[in-house]
Design a protein around this motif. Sequence first.
Motif, PDB file in Angstrom:
ATOM      1  N   MET A 199       1.201  -1.277   0.430  1.00  0.00           N
ATOM      2  CA  MET A 199      -0.117  -0.041  -0.453  1.00  0.00           C
ATOM      3  C   MET A 199       1.347   1.417   0.320  1.00  0.00           C
ATOM      4  N   VAL A 200       2.195   1.267   0.555  1.00  0.00           N
ATOM      5  CA  VAL A 200       2.674   2.323   1.268  1.00  0.00           C
ATOM      6  C   VAL A 200       3.717   2.521  -0.588  1.00  0.00           C
ATOM      7  N   ALA A 201       3.736   1.549  -1.686  1.00  0.00           N
ATOM      8  CA  ALA A 201       4.697   1.701  -2.511  1.00  0.00           C
ATOM      9  C   ALA A 201       3.352   2.452  -3.372  1.00  0.00           C
ATOM     10  N   PHE A 202       2.132   1.679  -3.222  1.00  0.00           N
ATOM     11  CA  PHE A 202       1.184   2.300  -3.878  1.00  0.00           C
ATOM     12  C   PHE A 202       0.488   3.679  -3.926  1.00  0.00           C
ATOM     13  N   ALA A 203       1.039   3.827  -2.924  1.00  0.00           N
ATOM     14  CA  ALA A 203       0.400   5.060  -2.282  1.00  0.00           C
ATOM     15  C   ALA A 203       2.375   6.718  -3.427  1.00  0.00           C
ATOM     16  N   LEU A 204       3.093   5.363  -2.672  1.00  0.00           N
ATOM     17  CA  LEU A 204       4.109   6.151  -3.762  1.00  0.00           C
ATOM     18  C   LEU A 204       4.404   6.794  -4.983  1.00  0.00           C
ATOM     19  N   ALA A 205       3.786   5.316  -5.251  1.00  0.00           N
ATOM     20  CA  ALA A 205       3.343   5.524  -7.406  1.00  0.00           C
ATOM     21  C   ALA A 205       2.794   6.742  -7.299  1.00  0.00           C
ATOM     22  N   LEU A 206       0.949   6.845  -6.750  1.00  0.00           N
ATOM     23  CA  LEU A 206       0.144   7.431  -6.785  1.00  0.00           C
ATOM     24  C   LEU A 206       1.244   9.499  -7.535  1.00  0.00           C
ATOM     25  N   LEU A 207       1.810   9.178  -6.188  1.00  0.00           N
ATOM     26  CA  LEU A 207       2.286  10.979  -5.351  1.00  0.00           C
ATOM     27  C   LEU A 207       3.930  11.366  -5.830  1.00  0.00           C
ATOM     28  N   MET A 208       4.056  10.113  -6.863  1.00  0.00           N
ATOM     29  CA  MET A 208       5.601  10.616  -7.906  1.00  0.00           C
ATOM     30  C   MET A 208       4.607  10.862  -9.100  1.00  0.00           C
ATOM     31  N   GLY A 209       3.361   9.861  -9.490  1.00  0.00           N
ATOM     32  CA  GLY A 209       3.022  10.540 -10.519  1.00  0.00           C
ATOM     33  C   GLY A 209       2.210  11.392 -10.804  1.00  0.00           C
ATOM     34  N   THR A 210       1.621  11.985  -9.698  1.00  0.00           N
ATOM     35  CA  THR A 210       0.944  13.314  -9.743  1.00  0.00           C
ATOM     36  C   THR A 210       1.942  14.441  -9.771  1.00  0.00           C
ATOM     37  N   ALA A 211       3.484  14.261  -9.134  1.00  0.00           N
ATOM     38  CA  ALA A 211       4.100  14.915  -8.956  1.00  0.00           C
ATOM     39  C   ALA A 211       4.875  15.122 -10.744  1.00  0.00           C
ATOM     40  N   VAL A 212       4.948  13.985 -11.650  1.00  0.00           N
ATOM     41  CA  VAL A 212       5.793  13.883 -12.566  1.00  0.00           C
ATOM     42  C   VAL A 212       4.267  15.000 -13.730  1.00  0.00           C
ATOM     43  N   TYR A 213       2.931  14.570 -13.230  1.00  0.00           N
ATOM     44  CA  TYR A 213       2.518  15.400 -14.332  1.00  0.00           C
ATOM     45  C   TYR A 213       1.997  17.003 -13.615  1.00  0.00           C
ATOM     46  N   PHE A 214       2.040  17.286 -12.494  1.00  0.00           N
ATOM     47  CA  PHE A 214       2.370  18.525 -12.228  1.00  0.00           C
ATOM     48  C   PHE A 214       3.475  19.046 -13.124  1.00  0.00           C
ATOM     49  N   ARG A 215       5.133  19.132 -12.445  1.00  0.00           N
ATOM     50  CA  ARG A 215       5.618  19.004 -13.609  1.00  0.00           C
ATOM     51  C   ARG A 215       5.652  19.399 -14.711  1.00  0.00           C
ATOM     52  N   ILE A 216       4.944  18.304 -15.663  1.00  0.00           N
ATOM     53  CA  ILE A 216       4.618  18.433 -17.387  1.00  0.00           C
ATOM     54  C   ILE A 216       3.651  19.693 -17.541  1.00  0.00           C
ATOM     55  N   TRP A 217       3.137  19.509 -16.545  1.00  0.00           N
ATOM     56  CA  TRP A 217       1.696  21.400 -16.605  1.00  0.00           C
ATOM     57  C   TRP A 217       2.436  22.365 -16.696  1.00  0.00           C
ATOM     58  N   ALA A 218       3.439  22.015 -15.680  1.00  0.00           N
ATOM     59  CA  ALA A 218       4.105  23.707 -15.212  1.00  0.00           C
ATOM     60  C   ALA A 218       4.751  24.331 -16.795  1.00  0.00           C
ATOM     61  N   ARG A 219       5.599  23.403 -17.216  1.00  0.00           N
ATOM     62  CA  ARG A 219       6.753  22.772 -17.988  1.00  0.00           C
ATOM     63  C   ARG A 219       6.066  23.897 -19.324  1.00  0.00           C
ATOM     64  N   GLN A 220       4.547  23.316 -19.271  1.00  0.00           N
ATOM     65  CA  GLN A 220       3.922  23.541 -21.002  1.00  0.00           C
ATOM     66  C   GLN A 220       3.364  25.009 -20.216  1.00  0.00           C
ATOM     67  N   SER A 221       3.101  25.525 -19.675  1.00  0.00           N
ATOM     68  CA  SER A 221       2.391  26.170 -19.309  1.00  0.00           C
ATOM     69  C   SER A 221       3.340  27.349 -19.695  1.00  0.00           C
ATOM     70  N   THR A 222       4.831  27.679 -19.071  1.00  0.00           N
ATOM     71  CA  THR A 222       5.917  28.442 -19.043  1.00  0.00           C
ATOM     72  C   THR A 222       6.565  28.373 -20.347  1.00  0.00           C
ATOM     73  N   ASP A 223       7.147  27.008 -21.040  1.00  0.00           N
ATOM     74  CA  ASP A 223       7.498  26.854 -21.943  1.00  0.00           C
ATOM     75  C   ASP A 223       7.026  27.080 -23.003  1.00  0.00           C
ATOM     76  N   PRO A 224       7.370  27.784 -24.147  1.00  0.00           N
ATOM     77  CA  PRO A 224       6.425  27.929 -25.235  1.00  0.00           C
ATOM     78  C   PRO A 224       7.271  26.741 -26.358  1.00  0.00           C
ATOM     79  N   SER A 225       7.574  26.473 -26.099  1.00  0.00           N
ATOM     80  CA  SER A 225       8.886  25.332 -26.843  1.00  0.00           C
ATOM     81  C   SER A 225       8.632  24.352 -27.572  1.00  0.00           C
ATOM     82  N   PHE A 226       7.135  23.843 -26.626  1.00  0.00           N
ATOM     83  CA  PHE A 226       6.621  22.861 -26.549  1.00  0.00           C
ATOM     84  C   PHE A 226       5.713  23.409 -27.266  1.00  0.00           C
ATOM     85  N   THR A 227       5.605  21.498 -28.105  1.00  0.00           N
ATOM     86  CA  THR A 227       4.750  22.342 -29.236  1.00  0.00           C
ATOM     87  C   THR A 227       3.341  20.936 -28.765  1.00  0.00           C
ATOM     88  N   VAL A 228       1.720  21.350 -29.380  1.00  0.00           N
ATOM     89  CA  VAL A 228       0.295  19.849 -29.585  1.00  0.00           C
ATOM     90  C   VAL A 228       1.151  18.655 -29.411  1.00  0.00           C
TER      91      VAL A 228
END
Length: 117
Positions: A1-30
Amino acid sequence: MVAFALALLMGTAVYFRIWARQSTDPSFTVDDREELRRQFERANLEAMDESAEWRMKYDTEFAKNKQLQDDLLKAKASLSTSTKRFDLLKKDNEVLKRQIEIMKRQCNCTVPVLTQE
């Protein structure tokens, strides 16, 4: 359960990082955004599959453990009943031995010993 929670937390962190990069970096294409989204979804599905696999293993082991606990309780109950019965038989045996001794004392006659031939 701890590993699952950690995986979900890391996935969420990666998702937010991608979202932050997309919104600040105009070099990302669709296309880049879609590729990253697909990679994230694939990783998320793999994590859910692995979590389901571990949950199934846990459920299987839990069922085995429950069955063994039930068998152990039945064996303990049987042993307890047998022990009580044995104690009662020992007491009856002692009572019968005392009765034989009393009868031997009361009887003054001599009984010939029977021999088997």
